[in-house]
Design a protein around this motif. Structure first.
Motif, short mmCIF file in Angstrom:
data_model
loop_
_atom_site.label_atom_id
_atom_site.label_comp_id
_atom_site.label_asym_id
_atom_site.label_seq_id
_atom_site.Cartn_x
_atom_site.Cartn_y
_atom_site.Cartn_z
N ASP A 169 1.02 -1.36 -0.51
CA ASP A 169 0.23 0.10 0.16
C ASP A 169 1.15 1.13 -0.15
O ASP A 169 0.44 2.54 -0.26
CB ASP A 169 -1.11 0.20 1.46
CG ASP A 169 -2.67 -1.35 1.36
OD1 ASP A 169 -2.10 -1.59 0.14
OD2 ASP A 169 -3.13 -1.02 2.03
N GLY A 170 1.96 1.39 0.75
CA GLY A 170 2.59 2.32 0.91
C GLY A 170 3.64 2.63 -0.15
O GLY A 170 4.19 4.00 -0.63
N LEU A 171 3.94 1.41 -0.82
CA LEU A 171 4.88 2.08 -3.12
C LEU A 171 4.05 2.77 -3.28
O LEU A 171 5.30 3.45 -4.07
CB LEU A 171 5.05 0.05 -3.05
CG LEU A 171 5.91 -0.73 -2.30
CD1 LEU A 171 6.00 -2.30 -3.21
CD2 LEU A 171 7.63 0.17 -1.54
N PRO A 172 3.14 2.41 -3.89
CA PRO A 172 2.83 3.91 -4.47
C PRO A 172 3.14 5.41 -4.70
O PRO A 172 3.37 5.84 -5.29
CB PRO A 172 1.69 3.62 -5.14
CG PRO A 172 0.76 2.32 -4.45
CD PRO A 172 2.03 1.93 -3.88
N ALA A 173 3.17 5.06 -3.11
CA ALA A 173 2.77 6.96 -2.28
C ALA A 173 4.94 7.01 -2.14
O ALA A 173 5.02 8.43 -2.68
CB ALA A 173 2.99 6.65 -1.04
N PHE A 174 5.33 5.82 -2.12
CA PHE A 174 7.22 6.47 -2.06
C PHE A 174 6.91 6.37 -3.82
O PHE A 174 8.58 7.05 -4.17
CB PHE A 174 7.63 5.43 -1.81
CG PHE A 174 7.64 5.37 -0.21
CD1 PHE A 174 8.28 6.46 0.34
CD2 PHE A 174 6.60 4.21 0.84
CE1 PHE A 174 8.54 6.49 1.91
CE2 PHE A 174 6.47 4.81 1.80
CZ PHE A 174 7.78 5.92 2.86
N GLY A 175 6.76 6.12 -4.63
CA GLY A 175 6.90 6.08 -6.17
C GLY A 175 6.73 7.96 -6.42
O GLY A 175 7.31 8.40 -7.45
N ILE A 176 5.06 8.33 -5.98
CA ILE A 176 5.28 9.94 -6.45
C ILE A 176 6.34 10.52 -5.44
O ILE A 176 6.50 11.30 -6.13
CB ILE A 176 4.11 10.16 -5.82
CG1 ILE A 176 2.44 9.12 -5.94
CG2 ILE A 176 3.94 11.62 -5.58
CD1 ILE A 176 1.40 9.01 -5.55
N VAL A 177 7.00 9.77 -4.62
CA VAL A 177 7.80 10.95 -4.25
C VAL A 177 9.47 10.39 -5.05
O VAL A 177 9.84 11.85 -5.03
CB VAL A 177 8.61 9.91 -2.62
CG1 VAL A 177 9.86 10.63 -2.04
CG2 VAL A 177 7.67 10.10 -1.17
#
Length: 284
Positions: A169-177
């Motif tokens: 669940d967190g990887l897409p957010a870190f992809g945005i980072v």
């Protein structure tokens, strides 16, 4: 096996379609963005799951193995339970005291190597048979205690599930980072010609793509696998629970085993006659 097959099939479809439309795979190779995505995600999970890291690492090999709790396992489990409960019915509860106290030396447990090597299952069976031999608890109290222990076991089995689910669940957010950092770098390079700026913008967008792909294509499916295996493990304890409680409530061994058979998943559940023949043959 299916994990590898699924990964290969997914990558062939995604990257194959990309290349077929004139895309270049080299553009997607952005090691720095992978470091940001995985490093950020794993770092966050280390904060949340640090104390459970050992259990999480131990779950990784399980992902690539089939469930040990198949039809053959249950058939042996029921044969063992039938033999134990038949001995209790004929000779009394005290007759199994030696088997319960030292299952490693028990002839009954030795006949079922599949069950004997599963320490948690053997311990669960022996613990509650020991309580039955003691005779100090009624069926209602034993059932409540079983429910508490099964819930605890399931919660522990769900720890790796939560780790992979939250990591995914967190990887897409870190992809945005990673993508935002790429855009920041691009904004500082506006003096470059359009062709160079295009490469920088494309590299930045790869971060979003990789975050989503890694999350929903690679990591989240692992959580679903572990969740299914946790459910399989819990169902074994529920099967033992139902069988022992049926015996404690006065049902004959064959009927108690039938109670347990009803807990099994339908795709591996044997027929009544198939199980009856198997447990009687094993006991003989």
């Amino acid at each position: 096996m299916f994990v590898i097959i699924g990964y290969v099939f997914m990558c062939v479809c995604i990257f194959g379609a990309y290349v077929s439309h004139g895309g270049h795979l080299g553009v997607l190779w952005q090691p720095s963005e992978l470091v940001i995505i995985f490093g950020g995600g794993l770092g966050a999970m280390l904060v949340a799951y640090g104390p459970q890291l050992k259990a999480i690492l131990a779950s990784i090999p399980v992902l690539f193995k089939s469930s040990p709790y198949g039809k053959a396992f249950y058939m042996d489990l029921f044969a063992l339970m039938f033999e134990i409960l038949s001995k209790v019915r004929k000779e009394g509860l005290m007759s199994i005291e030696g088997d319960v106290e030292n299952p490693d030396a028990s002839p009954m447990f030795a006949k079922y190597a599949t069950i004997a090597k599963d320490h948690h299952v053997v311990e669960f069976i022996c613990d509650y048979l020991r309580l039955m031999v003691g005779g100090n608890l009624n069926a209602f109290e034993i059932e409540n205690l079983m429910d508490v222990e099964i819930d605890t076991h399931h919660h522990e089995a769900e720890i790796p599930v939560g780790f992979f689910q939250k990591l995914g669940d967190g990887l897409p957010a870190f992809g945005i980072v990673a993508a935002v950092m790429g855009v920041v770098h691009t904004m500082g390079s506006l003096h470059l010609p359009p062709t160079e700026l295009g490469k920088l913008i494309g590299a930045a967008l790869v971060g979003t793509f990789m975050g989503i792909l890694l999350a929903y294509g690679f990591i989240n499916p692992l959580a679903w696998i572990l969740d299914g295996k946790a459910a399989d493990s819990t169902r074994v304890f529920q099967t033992i629970k139902v069988t022992l409680l049926a015996s404690l409530n006065g049902y004959a061994p064959q009927v108690a085993v039938e109670f347990g058979r009803k807990v099994m998943a339908g795709h591996i559940r044997p027929s009544f006659l198939e199980l009856e023949e198997y447990v009687k043959n094993k006991k003989a």
